[in-house]
Scaffold this motif. Structure first.
Motif, PDB file in Angstrom:
ATOM      1  N   ILE A 154      11.294  30.362 102.952  1.00 16.02           N
ATOM      2  CA  ILE A 154      11.260  30.494 101.501  1.00 16.02           C
ATOM      3  C   ILE A 154      11.618  31.923 101.103  1.00 16.02           C
ATOM      4  N   ASP A 155      12.060  32.089  99.859  1.00 17.82           N
ATOM      5  CA  ASP A 155      12.491  33.408  99.389  1.00 17.82           C
ATOM      6  C   ASP A 155      11.322  34.344  99.122  1.00 17.82           C
ATOM      7  N   ASP A 156      10.234  33.804  98.606  1.00 15.40           N
ATOM      8  CA  ASP A 156       9.064  34.628  98.258  1.00 15.40           C
ATOM      9  C   ASP A 156       7.803  34.002  98.848  1.00 15.40           C
ATOM     10  N   ILE A 157       7.352  34.559  99.950  1.00 17.55           N
ATOM     11  CA  ILE A 157       6.197  33.991 100.645  1.00 17.55           C
ATOM     12  C   ILE A 157       4.909  34.126  99.835  1.00 17.55           C
ATOM     13  N   ARG A 158       4.880  35.101  98.937  1.00 24.25           N
ATOM     14  CA  ARG A 158       3.683  35.280  98.104  1.00 24.25           C
ATOM     15  C   ARG A 158       3.518  34.165  97.077  1.00 24.25           C
ATOM     16  N   ALA A 159       4.575  33.405  96.849  1.00 27.86           N
ATOM     17  CA  ALA A 159       4.473  32.279  95.924  1.00 27.86           C
ATOM     18  C   ALA A 159       3.476  31.233  96.431  1.00 27.86           C
ATOM     19  N   LEU A 160       3.227  31.243  97.739  1.00 27.58           N
ATOM     20  CA  LEU A 160       2.252  30.314  98.309  1.00 27.58           C
ATOM     21  C   LEU A 160       0.867  30.516  97.705  1.00 27.58           C
ATOM     22  N   LEU A 161       0.574  31.762  97.329  1.00 26.29           N
ATOM     23  CA  LEU A 161      -0.756  32.086  96.827  1.00 26.29           C
ATOM     24  C   LEU A 161      -1.016  31.488  95.448  1.00 26.29           C
ATOM     25  N   GLN A 162       0.037  31.021  94.792  1.00 19.99           N
ATOM     26  CA  GLN A 162      -0.108  30.431  93.461  1.00 19.99           C
ATOM     27  C   GLN A 162      -0.241  28.906  93.521  1.00 19.99           C
ATOM     28  N   GLN A 163      -0.151  28.342  94.722  1.00 19.42           N
ATOM     29  CA  GLN A 163      -0.191  26.888  94.859  1.00 19.42           C
ATOM     30  C   GLN A 163      -1.605  26.425  95.231  1.00 19.42           C
ATOM     31  N   ASP A 164      -2.181  25.610  94.380  1.00 23.39           N
ATOM     32  CA  ASP A 164      -3.567  25.164  94.565  1.00 23.39           C
ATOM     33  C   ASP A 164      -3.760  24.323  95.827  1.00 23.39           C
ATOM     34  N   ASP A 165      -2.699  23.625  96.254  1.00 18.95           N
ATOM     35  CA  ASP A 165      -2.847  22.732  97.410  1.00 18.95           C
ATOM     36  C   ASP A 165      -2.565  23.411  98.742  1.00 18.95           C
ATOM     37  N   ILE A 166      -2.292  24.709  98.706  1.00 25.03           N
ATOM     38  CA  ILE A 166      -2.023  25.468  99.930  1.00 25.03           C
ATOM     39  C   ILE A 166      -3.294  26.188 100.381  1.00 25.03           C
ATOM     40  N   GLU A 167      -3.622  26.031 101.667  1.00 26.54           N
ATOM     41  CA  GLU A 167      -4.739  26.756 102.265  1.00 26.54           C
ATOM     42  C   GLU A 167      -4.197  27.658 103.362  1.00 26.54           C
ATOM     43  N   ILE A 168      -4.510  28.941 103.305  1.00 27.34           N
ATOM     44  CA  ILE A 168      -4.027  29.907 104.295  1.00 27.34           C
ATOM     45  C   ILE A 168      -4.934  29.861 105.516  1.00 27.34           C
TER      46      ILE A 168
END
Length: 289
Positions: A154-168
């Motif tokens: 993906i172009d911006d990995i920090r965009a993951l932090l804005q997704q409610d269904d993503i768990e790090i």
């Protein structure tokens, strides 16, 4: 007698072709024939670990991402220990400031911003764990291996932090400069509460929630099965294996393990290129360790 065996994969169970040798697979099957459960405890994600097991015909429970995600034999998730997104952002800031390439393992897969850097750094990892290979061969192996995996670029990995269904679940950082860059970077990250920083090679650092450690995960699995630590055997080669080597009643460090890692194990076996896992398993059975 041991009732549960937990083995690391890279630099431990896997050979020079990133597969499981016939001798190692045979020893695992012998243990299972005797009623001893075998499982892997790896820094890899489920999708990264499963192909080598499938190829060898091994079906087992899996501790993945250093203990952030644990699966039963059927592939069902048993428990998760993730990193808060605010904390993830702090970790990313530190890695970026130190110019450390990183990728993120989540409940939706592995994410990276740079395919070329991923291949380059995975090749360096291969070259570190299997020094007999040329770097050119390591690059070829890395490209071939990674082409089989489901990696999300993906172009911006920090965009993951804005997704409610993503768990790090885990963040892994790589640097061709090794400890010169990674040691001070690790020291900064360790100032953040509730994290543990380990490594599986000289050129990486692995960041997890403090509850996502192989030793904690193995202990959790053993407790669920009514097995004591004295009846558990663990095998590993690097610093992300130390917690499980320290906890288990029987522990083996690989012949190729880091010297400091060997200090935490009760026994030492042959290298991963010499079927060290199989040797350790058969020794434990033969000597009733």
């Amino acid at each position: 007698m041991i009732k549960l065996i937990a083995s690391d994969m890279d630099g431990t169970l896997l050979d020079s072709k990133m597969g499981i040798s016939k001798d190692n697979a045979s020893a695992i099957r012998e243990a299972e024939r005797l009623g001893i459960e075998f499982m892997v405890a790896t820094g890899r994600a489920y999708t990264e670990a499963k192909p080598a097991l499938d190829e060898a015909g091994i079906e087992c429970a899996m501790i993945t991402l250093n203990g952030a995600k644990v699966f039963d034999k059927a592939g069902n998730s048993l428990f998760t220990a993730g990193i808060e997104k605010k904390t993830t952002a702090e970790i990313m800031d530190i890695l970026d400031a130190n110019q450390v390439y990183f990728e993120v393992s989540t409940n939706k897969g592995i994410f990276s911003e740079h395919q070329e850097k991923r291949i380059e750094n995975f090749a360096a990892h291969i070259a570190t764990t299997m020094p007999h290979l040329t770097y050119k061969v390591a690059i070829a192996m890395a490209a071939a291996h990674l082409s089989l995996l489901d990696i999300n670029y993906i172009d911006d990995i920090r965009a993951l932090l804005q997704q409610d269904d993503i768990e790090i679940l885990k963040i892994i950082g790589f640097s061709m400069e090794g400890p010169n860059v990674l040691a001070p970077t690790s020291a900064q990250i360790r100032q953040i509460p509730d994290l543990v920083v380990t490594s599986s090679a000289q050129n990486n650092i692995e960041v997890n929630h403090k509850n996502a450690q192989k030793g904690i995960a193995v202990a959790h699995v053993a407790k669920d099965r009514g097995i004591s630590e004295k009846e558990v055997m663990t095998i590993g080669d690097n610093f992300n294996d130390v917690s499980m080597l320290q906890w288990a009643g029987v522990s083996f460090a690989m012949g190729n393990a880091e010297l400091e890692v060997k200090d935490h194990a009760k026994y030492v076996t042959s290298t991963n290129l010499e079927n060290g896992v199989g040797e350790a398993i058969l020794r434990a059975i033969r000597e009733d360790l």
